[in-house]
Scaffold this active site. Structure first.
Site, short mmCIF file in Angstrom:
data_model
loop_
_atom_site.label_atom_id
_atom_site.label_comp_id
_atom_site.label_asym_id
_atom_site.label_seq_id
_atom_site.Cartn_x
_atom_site.Cartn_y
_atom_site.Cartn_z
N CYS A 202 21.75 47.91 -2.40
CA CYS A 202 22.02 49.19 -2.29
C CYS A 202 23.40 49.70 -2.58
CB CYS A 202 21.42 49.64 -0.97
SG CYS A 202 22.33 49.20 0.23
N GLU B 99 0.88 -1.27 0.02
CA GLU B 99 0.01 -0.02 0.08
C GLU B 99 1.11 1.13 0.03
OE1 GLU B 99 -2.38 -0.24 3.69
OE2 GLU B 99 -2.41 -2.48 3.16
N CYS C 213 24.85 43.97 5.30
CA CYS C 213 24.93 45.50 4.78
C CYS C 213 24.51 46.21 5.91
CB CYS C 213 23.55 45.45 3.51
SG CYS C 213 23.45 47.26 3.20
N LYS D 163 10.66 3.10 2.79
CA LYS D 163 10.83 4.59 2.77
C LYS D 163 11.47 4.83 1.56
CE LYS D 163 9.96 7.19 5.99
NZ LYS D 163 9.96 7.22 7.53
N CYS E 169 18.39 50.67 2.94
CA CYS E 169 18.64 49.43 1.92
C CYS E 169 17.02 49.03 1.63
CB CYS E 169 19.39 48.29 2.37
SG CYS E 169 19.66 47.20 1.66
N TYR F 14 -6.74 1.95 6.40
CA TYR F 14 -5.66 0.64 6.12
C TYR F 14 -5.89 -0.29 7.01
CZ TYR F 14 -2.57 3.74 8.50
OH TYR F 14 -2.38 4.59 9.45
N CYS G 191 26.54 45.77 -1.15
CA CYS G 191 25.39 45.19 -1.02
C CYS G 191 24.74 45.00 -2.49
CB CYS G 191 24.70 45.89 -0.11
SG CYS G 191 22.93 45.66 -0.24
N LYS H 187 2.46 4.63 1.34
CA LYS H 187 2.42 5.05 2.57
C LYS H 187 2.05 6.55 2.73
CE LYS H 187 5.98 5.39 6.45
NZ LYS H 187 5.15 6.16 7.13
N ASP I 227 1.62 10.16 3.57
CA ASP I 227 2.23 11.08 4.53
C ASP I 227 1.16 12.02 5.41
OD1 ASP I 227 4.31 11.95 6.08
OD2 ASP I 227 5.14 13.16 4.42
S1 IVH Z 1 -0.15 0.32 8.82
C1 IVH Z 1 0.67 -1.65 12.91
N1 IVH Z 1 -0.66 1.33 6.44
O1 IVH Z 1 2.62 4.96 8.67
C2 IVH Z 1 0.54 -1.19 11.55
N2 IVH Z 1 0.51 2.77 8.17
O2 IVH Z 1 5.34 4.32 9.73
C3 IVH Z 1 0.39 0.45 11.51
N3 IVH Z 1 1.00 5.07 7.44
O3 IVH Z 1 1.66 5.06 12.04
C4 IVH Z 1 0.32 0.81 10.17
N4 IVH Z 1 -0.05 4.80 5.12
O4 IVH Z 1 0.38 6.62 10.37
C5 IVH Z 1 -0.01 1.49 7.38
N5 IVH Z 1 -0.99 2.16 4.21
C6 IVH Z 1 -0.54 2.50 5.55
C7 IVH Z 1 -0.10 3.43 5.99
C8 IVH Z 1 0.31 3.70 7.26
C9 IVH Z 1 0.56 5.60 6.19
C10 IVH Z 1 1.57 5.55 8.48
C11 IVH Z 1 0.75 5.50 9.70
C12 IVH Z 1 2.03 4.77 10.71
C13 IVH Z 1 3.06 4.93 9.76
C14 IVH Z 1 4.07 4.07 10.25
#
Ligand code: IVH
Length: 689
Positions: free
Chosen positions: A428, A123, A443, A331, A449, A241, A425, A125, A127
């Site tokens: 000026c 999935e 400056c 990551k 300025c 999720y 500067c 991730k 932010d």
């Molecule tokens: S699962 C026990 N699924 O990432 C597992 N987390 O680095 C809990 N996050 O605290 C998280 N997308 O805030 C999961 N598809 C996803 C996610 C996700 C974003 C975030 C979440 C978590 C953090 C962990």
């Protein structure tokens, strides 16, 4: 629809009260918070009166927090603490593909190397910030932030403003019947779409307010607003999720992929780009593909979450104290690209500090087009030997300003010449200076300025300074370039006519701007001292100086030794202050501010030593919980200055217990002893009496 109340049994009344309470709450919310009423006022009144009548006939059935008890007021969020029924764990990170493979090897070992056909769900991730939702009999009853994983904050009302978040779950089809699970716990991520984030920051900038560094901070700030109407305006999104269902009739999903399907069947939003990977190779491919595709989405992703699909294996592989072993967060690294430095420019700040900025050949980086990057200072330019027309590596970590990391010397044009830092500067042309062993060049033409003038005015109007609402960077730019202002004191001479002569400025806005400028004349002395932008004087230093000298004129007359002698003030501040007031332009500025009517001294209301009526003489107070509209110190000071006492524990002798959010055991003790309990509003009334 009204029911015939005469014929209702107690059980029927209970059900009807529950339904009505929910409906009235729902419509109050649509009306007050979302500004999107769904029914006519008269229909709302009917529902409301039916509920009131029923509650009167069956007073024991009235639900706690019934909307009949809070007429007229918009719902407001209370950040009470919420203990999560199931803790919110975090995830271990995989920083590269090797880490992903090692994670898989650990899984296989934890499963005793048994031959499992391991599949993985990938999935994106998201932010944002994780949240926990609780649905009872299909209705959303609670939504909380992650907090420390065990205990979070109740942000239910704010979450309810999110359009994508269902307030009511869709029933599941079980054979011929529809069924809503009794208890559903959901985990997901609230985010701010990149488009909303850009629009929000643009608006904040135009209003002269501080902007958010990235969409995650903006989402978090929006979800923690006290007034849900503000959250509603921020257009947050949600992807879910995880789901935990407690219900006899529902078969628990056996795989995570089914988990996600169940979320969707219940009407919860699930990010569509999920993938069931048959091998770890397929996981890696997914990560690779999305590394380039991720910027096409309107939400930010900082990686891929990989979860073991087979739920029956989760218990076998177990969890550490912080994270489950059956999932890992891959990551994406901070992003870097190569580009060419076309020019090197200099930004001259409010204090005259000259910062070199590289103007780049525009390049796509982390989803945005980057045209500028900071070069920090002269040292950095020399160390990296940065030259115009060099090919450089530019990096952006998170959303912070991109920086030049290194030079690709092998790509340097043969005729390139070493960059020579300017000696005057760039705005000026005054010769630059370097003070002591500072790395920055400055400056010294502080008062004339143009760049410094602009920046100083920007600083002056800031929230911690004179807090002039509605005067932001773009307006200042227009005012300065049209010659309407050259010093902060010119702000106070602006007329409506002058403002109306500017392009695209309506009468109402002009009047608002003038009203905001007028209001800024009475800011506390500490704000004024900070607003002057004296070198080394931050908000704390300004407070200490204001407290000690009580007027700008007394501060101006103080000697360096006198200032350096104050506790909490170092020599840098004292030199900064003396230099500032020795500058020939300063006296003129102060004179102009005085004439404009700007308050240059501590007003009676800020002065802690001014005598006050002893209206609380002999009264004893105990404070508990977090005060929301004032800090504890201020509250305690207010009591003491009126002759009252503040004590740390509740006893029979206590007269008042002032209760804030999340009060401690003192509240229970006060209730037990029958002591008068007051909230902040009542406290203010008491003080003002
Ligand atoms: S699962 C026990 N699924 O990432 C597992 N987390 O680095 C809990 N996050 O605290 C998280 N997308 O805030 C999961 N598809 C996803 C996610 C996700 C974003 C975030 C979440 C978590 C953090 C962990």
């Amino acid at each position: 629809m009204t029911t015939n109340q005469q014929t209702l049994t107690v059980e029927e009344a209970r059900k009807r009260i529950e339904t009505l309470t929910r409906e009235v709450e729902h419509h109050r919310f649509s009306y007050y918070v979302l500004d999107r009423p769904e029914i006519a006022d008269s229909d709302f009144d009917k529902l409301f009166h039916e509920l009131e009548d029923l509650e009167q006939k069956f007073p024991d059935l009235r639900l706690p927090g019934s909307p009949t008890q809070k007429v007229g007021a918009a719902p407001s969020t209370e950040f009470k603490s919420v203990k999560h029924r199931i803790p919110l764990l975090s995830l271990a990170n995989a920083m590269n593909y090797d880490d992903l493979e090692r994670w898989q090897e650990r899984l296989v070992r934890a499963l005793d190397n048994a031959k499992h056909d391991l599949k993985y769900v990938c999935e994106l991730k998201i932010d944002g910030l994780s949240i926990a939702l609780t649905y009872k009999d299909g209705a959303l009853v609670e939504g909380a932030t992650r907090g420390n994983g065990e205990v979070g904050e109740d942000v239910t009302l704010n979450l309810r403003t999110i359009e994508a978040l269902p307030k009511q779950l869709k029933p599941l089809q079980l054979g011929d019947n529809e069924h809503v699970p009794a208890l559903v716990e959901v985990r997901g991520e609230v985010y701010m779409p990149v488009s909303s984030f850009n629009a929000l920051n643009k608006g904040l900038e135009e209003e002269g307010e501080a902007t958010f560094a990235n969409p995650r901070n903006a989402a978090s700030g929006s979800l923690r607003q006290k007034d849900p109407r503000k959250t509603a305006k921020r257009k947050l999104g949600l992807w879910t999720y995880f789901i935990y269902v407690t219900d006899d009739q529902i078969k628990q999903p056996t795989s995570h992929f089914e988990n996600l399907e169940l979320l969707r069947s219940l009407g919860l939003p699930v990010e569509p780009n999920r993938h069931l990977a048959p091998t770890i190779e397929s996981v890696k491919q997914f990560c690779k593909d999305w590394d380039s595709k991720k910027h096409d989405l309107d939400y930010q992703t900082d990686g891929v979450v990989v979860k073991l699909n087979d739920r029956s294996l989760w218990d076998q592989v177990g969890a550490t104290a912080h994270s489950p072993r059956w999932a890992v967060a891959f990551k994406y690294p901070p992003e870097e690209v190569d580009t060419i430095i076309e020019e090197i420019h200099f930004d001259v700040g409010r204090t005259g500090a000259v910062t070199p900025v590289a103007w780049l050949k525009p390049v796509k980086l982390a989803g945005t087009t980057v045209k500028r990057a900071t070069l920090h200072n002269a040292e950095q330019i020399r160390r990296l030997d940065i030259r115009v027309r060099d090919t450089v590596v530019v990096r952006k970590a998170g959303e912070i300003i991109p920086e030049v990391l290194s030079v690709k010397v092998e790509k340097r044009p043969v005729d390139s010449v070493e960059f020579v830092y300017p000696t005057t500067c760039p705005v000026c042309e005054t010769p630059l200076e370097r003070i002591g062993n500072e790395v920055v060049f400055r400056c010294p033409n502080s008062f004339s300025c143009p760049s410094q003038v602009r920046r100083r005015i920007e600083h002056w109007v800031g929230r911690d300074a004179m807090d002039v609402d509605g005067v932001g960077e773009s307006l200042i730019d227009v005012l300065v370039s049209n010659g309407l202002i050259t010093t902060v004191s010119d702000l106070y001479r602006l007329t409506e006519e002058q403002l109306l002569s500017l392009p695209r400025l309506a009468k109402k806005s002009a009047q608002n701007i003038l009203a905001a400028i007028e209001a800024s004349k009475t800011r506390p002395l500490a704000n004024l001292i900070f607003a002057l932008g004296i070198r080394h004087v931050g908000t704390t230093g300004a407070e200490v100086l204001a407290e000690k000298y009580q007027s700008l004129e007394k501060l101006a007359a103080a000697s360096a030794d006198d200032i350096a002698g104050i506790e909490g003030v170092g020599p840098a501040i004292s030199v900064g202050v003396v230099e500032f007031f020795n500058h020939p332009q300063t006296a003129k500025l102060i004179d102009e501010l005085k004439h404009a009517g700007v308050s240059l001294e501590t007003s009676a209301s800020e002065d802690d030593s001014a005598p006050l009526p002893q209206s609380l003489a002999g009264k004893s107070f105990v404070l508990t919980g977090t005060l929301e509209t004032m800090d504890r110190d201020t509250a305690e000071k207010s009591i003491k200055r009126r002759g009252g006492r503040v004590s740390s524990s509740v006893s029979k002798k206590t007269d008042y217990v002032l209760v804030g959010a999340s009060p401690g055991s003192k509240l229970a003790k006060a209730q037990e002893l029958g002591i008068t309990i007051i909230d902040e509003v009542q406290f203010r009334q008491l003080i003002e009496e």
